[in-house]
Scaffold this active site. Sequence first.
Site, PDB file in Angstrom:
ATOM      1  N   CYS A 115       1.024  -1.399   0.018  1.00 60.52           N
ATOM      2  CA  CYS A 115      -0.176   0.052  -0.093  1.00 60.52           C
ATOM      3  C   CYS A 115       0.844   1.192   0.034  1.00 60.52           C
ATOM      4  O   CYS A 115       0.277   2.482  -0.301  1.00 60.52           O
ATOM      5  CB  CYS A 115      -0.933   0.002   1.262  1.00 60.52           C
ATOM      6  SG  CYS A 115      -1.957  -1.590   1.158  1.00 60.52           S
ATOM      7  N   HIS A 255      -3.505   7.027   2.795  1.00 58.57           N
ATOM      8  CA  HIS A 255      -3.978   5.775   2.271  1.00 58.57           C
ATOM      9  C   HIS A 255      -5.342   5.183   2.722  1.00 58.57           C
ATOM     10  O   HIS A 255      -5.509   5.652   3.938  1.00 58.57           O
ATOM     11  CB  HIS A 255      -2.831   4.937   2.494  1.00 58.57           C
ATOM     12  CG  HIS A 255      -3.207   3.245   2.411  1.00 58.57           C
ATOM     13  ND1 HIS A 255      -3.886   2.840   1.357  1.00 58.57           N
ATOM     14  CD2 HIS A 255      -3.320   2.254   2.952  1.00 58.57           C
ATOM     15  CE1 HIS A 255      -3.952   1.688   1.282  1.00 58.57           C
ATOM     16  NE2 HIS A 255      -3.658   1.090   2.487  1.00 58.57           N
ATOM     17  N   ASN A 285      -9.979  -0.412   0.536  1.00 52.75           N
ATOM     18  CA  ASN A 285      -8.590  -0.453   0.346  1.00 52.75           C
ATOM     19  C   ASN A 285      -8.005  -0.809  -0.929  1.00 52.75           C
ATOM     20  O   ASN A 285      -8.204  -2.203  -1.330  1.00 52.75           O
ATOM     21  CB  ASN A 285      -8.225  -1.399   1.639  1.00 52.75           C
ATOM     22  CG  ASN A 285      -6.430  -1.124   1.496  1.00 52.75           C
ATOM     23  OD1 ASN A 285      -5.817  -0.928   0.656  1.00 52.75           O
ATOM     24  ND2 ASN A 285      -6.007  -1.697   2.732  1.00 52.75           N
TER      25      ASN A 285
END
Length: 328
Positions: A115, A255, A285
């Site tokens: 990520c 994020h 996500n």
Amino acid sequence: MNTKSVGIVGIGKYVPERVLTNAELEQMVETNDEWIVTRTGIRERRLAAPEQATSDLAFNAAQEALRSAGLTAEDIDLIVVATITPDMFFPSTACLLQNKLGATKAAAFDLSAACSGFIYGLATASSMIASGLYKNALVIGAECLSRITDYTDRNTCILFGDGAGAVVLGEVPEGRGFKSFELGADGSGGELLKVCGGGSRMPSSAETVADKKHYIHMAGNDVFKFAVRIMGGAAEEALRKAGMEKGDIDLLVPHQANIRIINSAMNRLDLPEDKCMVNIDKYGNMSAASIPVALAEAVEEGRIQEGDTLVLVGFGGGLTWGASVLNW
């Protein structure tokens, strides 16, 4: 130090059409909408069509970024794709994308930092441009996480979605562009978030498939604690390197992993809600795609003005983290 100021000169995003709602997940695993929203902030996520792979999502985002920059694929001399869900082991997704785009003059490689990958990609490509090695770079975060998600595991299947965000990096006027990067890793936490099947340690076999070793496995509580600690800290360190303070932030683009993690970062940075970009409710996500998609939507919504100070920050498997300060 660097002679050139490097910044974002074009931006684009792409999310697949298929929406997977919390209501649908209620039919698949033992969960409910209220539980998911309260704990994660996620209401729905996007899934790639069966015929779509990561390079296809990346291609759509890249085309939009090129249009935004007023450049053609021939103008690009570097392509960096941040992904943990490549089309295949090799060739790289970046090479497949280079061919699809017709970017025949571009060097191309993939970058794996989960990520945090998009921030790692920005740091890599911008330093190459600043050094004079390249002129125009495409940096893309693209993921098909639905392909490595176990839809019988209620702890992980509610979290992940597919998408791609792309930026074109190039020289910008002095005073603009990237002011600092803060990258980090703690490999001792590698066991907390992983897909262990299919590599040289655990080659693909009937057993690895049966044991679900090709899906995401996550120690959720441990990753949560790490993320709460690192998000604000990485952002503060990037600000310190840029010679700036929390009060200088015009927009935080974090994020999009969990709304509680985002809120903790906002609290640590003393930021009101209108100074933080949140779209986790729509997409969940998307790993390396989360930050560039959120950034693209912030631009679309008119939330970023020329001269604004932005902080991008993320964390991911590895464990890794990354933050950047830039002047838009």
